[in-house]
Motif scaffolding. Structure first.
Motif, short mmCIF file in Angstrom:
data_model
loop_
_atom_site.label_atom_id
_atom_site.label_comp_id
_atom_site.label_asym_id
_atom_site.label_seq_id
_atom_site.Cartn_x
_atom_site.Cartn_y
_atom_site.Cartn_z
N LEU A 19 0.83 -1.20 0.00
CA LEU A 19 0.00 0.00 0.00
C LEU A 19 0.87 1.26 0.00
CD1 LEU A 19 -2.82 1.37 0.37
CD2 LEU A 19 -2.36 1.29 2.83
N ALA A 20 1.91 1.26 0.80
CA ALA A 20 2.81 2.43 0.86
C ALA A 20 3.39 2.72 -0.53
CB ALA A 20 3.92 2.19 1.87
N ASP A 21 3.74 1.69 -1.27
CA ASP A 21 4.26 1.89 -2.62
C ASP A 21 3.19 2.48 -3.53
OD1 ASP A 21 6.72 0.88 -1.88
OD2 ASP A 21 6.28 -1.16 -2.56
N GLU A 22 1.95 1.98 -3.41
CA GLU A 22 0.89 2.40 -4.32
C GLU A 22 0.45 3.85 -4.07
OE1 GLU A 22 -2.46 -0.12 -4.74
OE2 GLU A 22 -1.28 -1.91 -5.28
N VAL A 23 0.51 4.29 -2.81
CA VAL A 23 0.06 5.66 -2.52
C VAL A 23 1.24 6.62 -2.43
CG1 VAL A 23 -2.03 4.89 -1.34
CG2 VAL A 23 0.06 5.26 0.01
N ASP A 24 2.42 6.15 -2.86
CA ASP A 24 3.64 6.97 -2.85
C ASP A 24 3.91 7.49 -1.45
OD1 ASP A 24 5.88 8.11 -3.93
OD2 ASP A 24 4.87 9.97 -4.54
N GLY A 25 3.80 6.56 -0.48
CA GLY A 25 3.96 6.94 0.92
C GLY A 25 5.16 6.27 1.56
N GLN A 26 5.14 6.27 2.88
CA GLN A 26 6.23 5.67 3.66
C GLN A 26 5.68 4.55 4.53
OE1 GLN A 26 7.60 9.36 5.66
NE2 GLN A 26 9.59 8.92 4.76
N PHE A 27 6.45 3.48 4.61
CA PHE A 27 6.11 2.36 5.49
C PHE A 27 7.00 2.45 6.72
CE2 PHE A 27 6.85 -1.96 7.04
CZ PHE A 27 5.53 -2.38 7.26
N HIS A 28 6.38 2.50 7.90
CA HIS A 28 7.14 2.63 9.15
C HIS A 28 7.07 1.34 9.95
CE1 HIS A 28 7.47 7.01 8.74
NE2 HIS A 28 6.18 7.03 8.42
N GLU A 29 8.19 0.91 10.46
CA GLU A 29 8.22 -0.15 11.46
C GLU A 29 8.64 0.52 12.76
OE1 GLU A 29 9.66 -4.15 10.28
OE2 GLU A 29 10.43 -3.13 8.49
N VAL A 30 7.73 0.54 13.74
CA VAL A 30 7.97 1.44 14.86
C VAL A 30 8.09 0.76 16.22
CG1 VAL A 30 7.07 3.56 13.89
CG2 VAL A 30 5.48 1.88 14.79
N GLY A 31 7.20 -0.17 16.58
CA GLY A 31 7.23 -0.67 17.94
C GLY A 31 6.74 -2.09 18.04
N LEU A 32 6.68 -2.58 19.26
CA LEU A 32 6.32 -3.97 19.50
C LEU A 32 4.82 -4.19 19.40
CD1 LEU A 32 7.13 -6.84 20.39
CD2 LEU A 32 6.93 -6.07 22.77
N PHE A 33 4.02 -3.28 20.00
CA PHE A 33 2.58 -3.51 20.07
C PHE A 33 1.82 -2.94 18.87
CE2 PHE A 33 4.12 -3.54 24.46
CZ PHE A 33 3.71 -4.81 24.85
N ASN A 34 2.30 -1.86 18.30
CA ASN A 34 1.71 -1.29 17.09
C ASN A 34 2.83 -1.14 16.07
OD1 ASN A 34 -0.98 -0.80 18.25
ND2 ASN A 34 0.10 0.67 19.54
N PRO A 35 3.24 -2.23 15.46
CA PRO A 35 4.53 -2.24 14.76
C PRO A 35 4.56 -1.55 13.41
CG PRO A 35 3.47 -4.39 14.60
CD PRO A 35 2.61 -3.57 15.49
N PHE A 36 3.43 -1.42 12.74
CA PHE A 36 3.46 -0.92 11.37
C PHE A 36 2.60 0.33 11.24
CE2 PHE A 36 3.20 -5.71 10.87
CZ PHE A 36 4.57 -5.88 11.00
N ALA A 37 2.99 1.17 10.30
CA ALA A 37 2.18 2.34 9.93
C ALA A 37 2.52 2.72 8.51
CB ALA A 37 2.45 3.50 10.88
N VAL A 38 1.56 3.34 7.84
CA VAL A 38 1.77 3.86 6.49
C VAL A 38 1.36 5.33 6.50
CG1 VAL A 38 1.07 3.75 4.06
CG2 VAL A 38 1.35 1.64 5.38
N GLN A 39 2.19 6.17 5.92
CA GLN A 39 1.87 7.59 5.81
C GLN A 39 2.05 8.04 4.37
OE1 GLN A 39 4.41 9.41 8.99
NE2 GLN A 39 2.44 10.14 9.74
N ALA A 40 1.13 8.91 3.94
CA ALA A 40 1.23 9.46 2.59
C ALA A 40 0.71 10.89 2.61
CB ALA A 40 0.42 8.64 1.60
N ARG A 41 1.37 11.76 1.86
CA ARG A 41 0.90 13.14 1.73
C ARG A 41 -0.09 13.24 0.60
NH1 ARG A 41 3.32 17.15 4.57
NH2 ARG A 41 2.26 18.64 3.22
N THR A 42 -1.14 14.06 0.83
CA THR A 42 -2.09 14.39 -0.22
C THR A 42 -2.39 15.87 -0.07
OG1 THR A 42 -4.28 13.98 -1.15
CG2 THR A 42 -4.02 13.61 1.22
N GLY A 43 -2.03 16.66 -1.06
CA GLY A 43 -2.17 18.11 -0.92
C GLY A 43 -1.34 18.61 0.26
N ASP A 44 -1.98 19.37 1.15
CA ASP A 44 -1.29 19.93 2.30
C ASP A 44 -1.37 19.03 3.53
OD1 ASP A 44 -0.72 22.14 0.81
OD2 ASP A 44 -2.36 23.36 1.59
#
Length: 429
Positions: A19-44
């Protein structure tokens, strides 16, 4: 591993990375209990996908959420969910049930909000309705500044989606990112970005700057505001001057410089007044003395003499200032007042005394409380206060307009009142 993928399908990590690749975003690996996140900019805006766990420690539930902080000074609120789910939730928010005029959509969703006309316009967008209909379960709401969300600056709210479980349906997740993009453009900019539209860029400029961070950077306001300032300069519309003037003292040094450059590009007399006080600002912007950028802008606006006059005064030469009659006295005094706490502070204090600027006394007293009389600047400030207070206490000559004409003494030859109207003495015939 391949056997497990064949049996259970791709893992959530694999799906979210794709998904991160498709929305031109970033894939984050952050922690033990909530390990993944995806962020993408759209406009501002930045849209963040992650999971969180809620419960009492015995029975915990995992939720997937998307959130995007955005500038919402009008306080437009809504809460939308499929009929039969979360019944009555919006009543606690003081929202009213609304029908948006599309029968199938009104049947399938509960729509609550505080601005019926704006909601009807939002769901007049067919793509928003189709993206909502494609979600099997959905709650889309605007989170205000209450509770945990009170950390946002004034005027900021959050577009928020949540659903039970950890979603790993790629098509559904991509649909949600598209939905957030469409809704944000609708609620913030009426659905379209008008690159040549001054109100569009003024709104962008008035949004908060800086960052909002909670594990990830949820909002970065500086870049959009800088872009907006540059665009307003390019458009050269005097209607943008008040908005640009409002950010001339902002904490973001690059934004300040962009605003100065934009005011110079607009080339309107109304841009001069807001710039003059900045001649006393010794801060830096983009590695340069900010005052230099202001001086260049004023020269472009035809105020080269004013720049030379103030510059000479800050260097200790008050001759030009004492004879200057080019206007902007209040703004020049403000510039000298701002310079009091810089390297030219002593000269600024002396200049204020030389031009009898009694209106600067509050600023001088403020600086005196801060500096005392420990150094040359503090001593110059104290001396200027003494001179100006003495001048302020001098009696003023009464202006002609202050005296009623009929209270002045008459000359002996001046015609007096009609004798027939005078009281008679007892001996009068």
């Amino acid at each position: 591993m391949n056997f497990l993928k064949a049996l259970f399908g791709p893992s959530r990590k694999d799906v979210w990375r794709q998904l991160a690749d498709e929305v031109d975003g970033q894939f984050h690996e952050v922690g033990l209990f909530n390990p993944f996140a995806v962020q993408a900019r759209t406009g501002d805006w930045t849209v963040t996908l992650d999971t969180y766990t809620s419960g009492d420690g015995k029975t915990n539930q995992t939720f997937t959420r998307l959130r995007a902080p955005y500038f919402n000074p009008e306080g437009f609120r809504f809460d939308i969910y499929r009929a039969g789910v979360f019944s009555g939730f919006g009543k606690a928010l003081g929202l009213q049930d609304i029908e948006v005029g599309h029968p199938r959509f009104d049947r399938d969703f509960v729509i609550k909000g505080n601005a019926p006309r704006r909601l009807r316009r939002l769901f007049g967008n067919g793509r928003v309705r189709r993206l909502m209909q494609a979600q099997p379960k959905i709650q889309l709401t605007v989170k205000g500044r209450d509770g945990w969300f009170g950390r946002y600056p004034d005027g900021m709210d959050e577009l928020h989606f949540q659903a039970h479980g950890a979603i790993k349906d790629l098509a559904r997740l991509r649909n949600l990112f598209d939905l957030f993009t469409e809704v944000l453009w609708e609620v913030c900019h009426g659905g379209r970005a008008h690159e040549d539209d001054v109100p569009f860029h003024v709104r962008r400029l008035s949004a908060p700057g800086g960052r909002i961070t909670n594990k990830y950077v949820l909002w970065e306001g500086d870049r959009p505001r800088r872009d907006a300032a540059a665009a307003l300069g390019r458009l050269e519309d005097p209607a943008a001057i008040p908005a640009l003037a409002d950010v001339l003292w902002d904490e973001d040094a690059v934004l300040r410089l962009r605003a100065v450059e934009a005011l110079a590009e607009i080339r309107h007399p109304g841009a001069i007044g807001p710039l003059v006080p900045l001649l006393g600002d010794a801060r830096k912007a983009a590695g340069l003395q900010f005052r230099d950028g202001v001086a260049e802008a004023l020269r472009q606006l035809g105020e080269g003499e004013l720049v030379v006059t103030v510059g000479a005064a800050l260097g200790g030469d008050f001759g030009r200032l004492k004879t200057y009659d080019g206007g902007y006295r209040a703004e020049i005094i403000a510039a000298l007042g701002h310079a009091l706490e810089g390297s030219s502070g002593a000269h600024a204090a002396n200049a204020l005394a030389e031009i009898h600027a009694v209106e600067a006394l509050p600023r001088l007293r403020e600086v005196q409380r801060s500096l005392g009389t420990r150094d040359a600047t503090g001593q110059a400030v104290a001396a200027a206060i003494g001179k100006l207070e003495a001048r302020a206490s001098l009696p003023r000559a009464a202006a002609a307009a202050d005296v009623e004409v009929d209270t002045l003494p008459r000359s002996a030859q001046a015609p007096g009142p009609d004798p027939g109207t005078l009281p008679r003495g007892s001996q009068a015939p």
